[in-house]
Design a protein around this motif. Structure first.
Motif, PDB file in Angstrom:
ATOM      1  N   ASP A  12       3.144  -2.435   7.990  1.00 27.90           N
ATOM      2  CA  ASP A  12       4.697  -1.494   8.399  1.00 27.90           C
ATOM      3  C   ASP A  12       5.200  -0.864   7.330  1.00 27.90           C
ATOM      4  N   ALA A  13       5.918  -0.009   7.776  1.00 27.37           N
ATOM      5  CA  ALA A  13       6.652   0.666   6.597  1.00 27.37           C
ATOM      6  C   ALA A  13       7.823   0.494   6.895  1.00 27.37           C
ATOM      7  N   ASN A  14       8.801  -0.159   7.649  1.00 30.05           N
ATOM      8  CA  ASN A  14      10.072  -0.741   7.872  1.00 30.05           C
ATOM      9  C   ASN A  14      10.428  -1.398   6.013  1.00 30.05           C
ATOM     10  N   GLY A  61       3.045  15.264   1.892  1.00 27.15           N
ATOM     11  CA  GLY A  61       2.635  14.421   0.647  1.00 27.15           C
ATOM     12  C   GLY A  61       3.419  13.905   0.243  1.00 27.15           C
ATOM     13  N   GLN A  62       4.086  13.543   0.850  1.00 28.53           N
ATOM     14  CA  GLN A  62       5.681  12.901   0.942  1.00 28.53           C
ATOM     15  C   GLN A  62       5.177  10.845   0.887  1.00 28.53           C
ATOM     16  N   GLU A  63       5.472  10.364   0.161  1.00 31.29           N
ATOM     17  CA  GLU A  63       4.780   8.625   0.012  1.00 31.29           C
ATOM     18  C   GLU A  63       5.628   7.737   1.092  1.00 31.29           C
ATOM     19  N   ILE A  64       4.689   7.219   1.649  1.00 30.24           N
ATOM     20  CA  ILE A  64       4.829   5.865   2.187  1.00 30.24           C
ATOM     21  C   ILE A  64       5.196   4.462   1.736  1.00 30.24           C
ATOM     22  N   LEU A  89       1.141  -1.360   0.327  1.00 34.23           N
ATOM     23  CA  LEU A  89       0.291   0.543   0.145  1.00 34.23           C
ATOM     24  C   LEU A  89       0.597   1.349   0.349  1.00 34.23           C
ATOM     25  N   VAL A  90       0.264   2.651   0.098  1.00 36.52           N
ATOM     26  CA  VAL A  90       1.213   3.685  -0.867  1.00 36.52           C
ATOM     27  C   VAL A  90       0.204   4.430   0.471  1.00 36.52           C
ATOM     28  N   SER A  91       0.987   5.328   1.727  1.00 36.41           N
ATOM     29  CA  SER A  91       0.401   6.400   1.826  1.00 36.41           C
ATOM     30  C   SER A  91       0.430   8.021   2.175  1.00 36.41           C
ATOM     31  N   LYS A  92      -0.085   8.639   2.104  1.00 36.14           N
ATOM     32  CA  LYS A  92       1.063  10.055   2.324  1.00 36.14           C
ATOM     33  C   LYS A  92       0.744  10.694   3.494  1.00 36.14           C
ATOM     34  N   THR A  93       2.136  11.120   3.916  1.00 33.26           N
ATOM     35  CA  THR A  93       1.834  12.167   4.676  1.00 33.26           C
ATOM     36  C   THR A  93       1.290  13.471   4.865  1.00 33.26           C
ATOM     37  N   PRO A  94       0.622  14.252   5.360  1.00 31.88           N
ATOM     38  CA  PRO A  94       0.154  15.408   5.140  1.00 31.88           C
ATOM     39  C   PRO A  94       0.604  16.098   4.352  1.00 31.88           C
TER      40      PRO A  94
END
Length: 142
Positions: A122-124, A104-107, A97-102
């Motif tokens: 898990d974002a590791n 706009g950075q993709e994690i 999955l991809v999440s975005k920080t406030p």
């Protein structure tokens, strides 16, 4: 014969393995990797291993996790309510999955557990906490 030093641009073939011997990446069937040494483009253990190599030299780098992707950080594992997921997503263990920080950075995230009302992500880096072995061959110093 010249040797690799910081700020040299080099081409290198590599095969990356876990200490179990399982291959996770290789340049064997494609163009060699081109990088500028010392710019932080790759994990520190790989870049440092290139220093003082000569063209056509081969070597094996044993890179501890601290010089690779670091230790697994527990704060990067979180539970997320399923209500926060887009409706079309049906989460499964192993799903990226991809999440975005406030900002706009993709994690990049991986689903590690699916529960009734939430999922664990898990974002590791997938190789965090692992010692790595790279067989490398220096092809060119530009």
């Amino acid at each position: 014969m010249s040797k690799v030093k910081n700020n040299d641009t080099v081409k290198v073939h590599y095969t990356g393995k876990l200490t179990s011997g399982e291959v996770f990446d290789s340049s064997k069937d494609r163009e060699p990797l081109e990088i500028t040494v010392g710019q932080g483009q790759l994990i520190p253990g790989f870049e440092n291993g290139l220093i003082d190599m000569e063209v056509n030299e081969k070597k094996t780098l044993n890179i501890p996790s601290s010089e690779a992707y670091g230790d697994v950080r527990n704060e990067l594992v979180q539970d997320v309510p399923k209500s926060q997921l887009p409706e079309e997503i049906k989460p499964e263990v192993g799903m990226p999955l991809v999440s975005k920080t406030p900002q706009g950075q993709e994690i990049q995230l991986v689903v590690t557990e699916v529960k009734d009302d939430s999922i664990t992500v898990d974002a590791n880096h997938p190789l965090a906490g692992k010692d790595l072995v790279f067989d490398i061959e220096l092809v060119e110093i530009k």
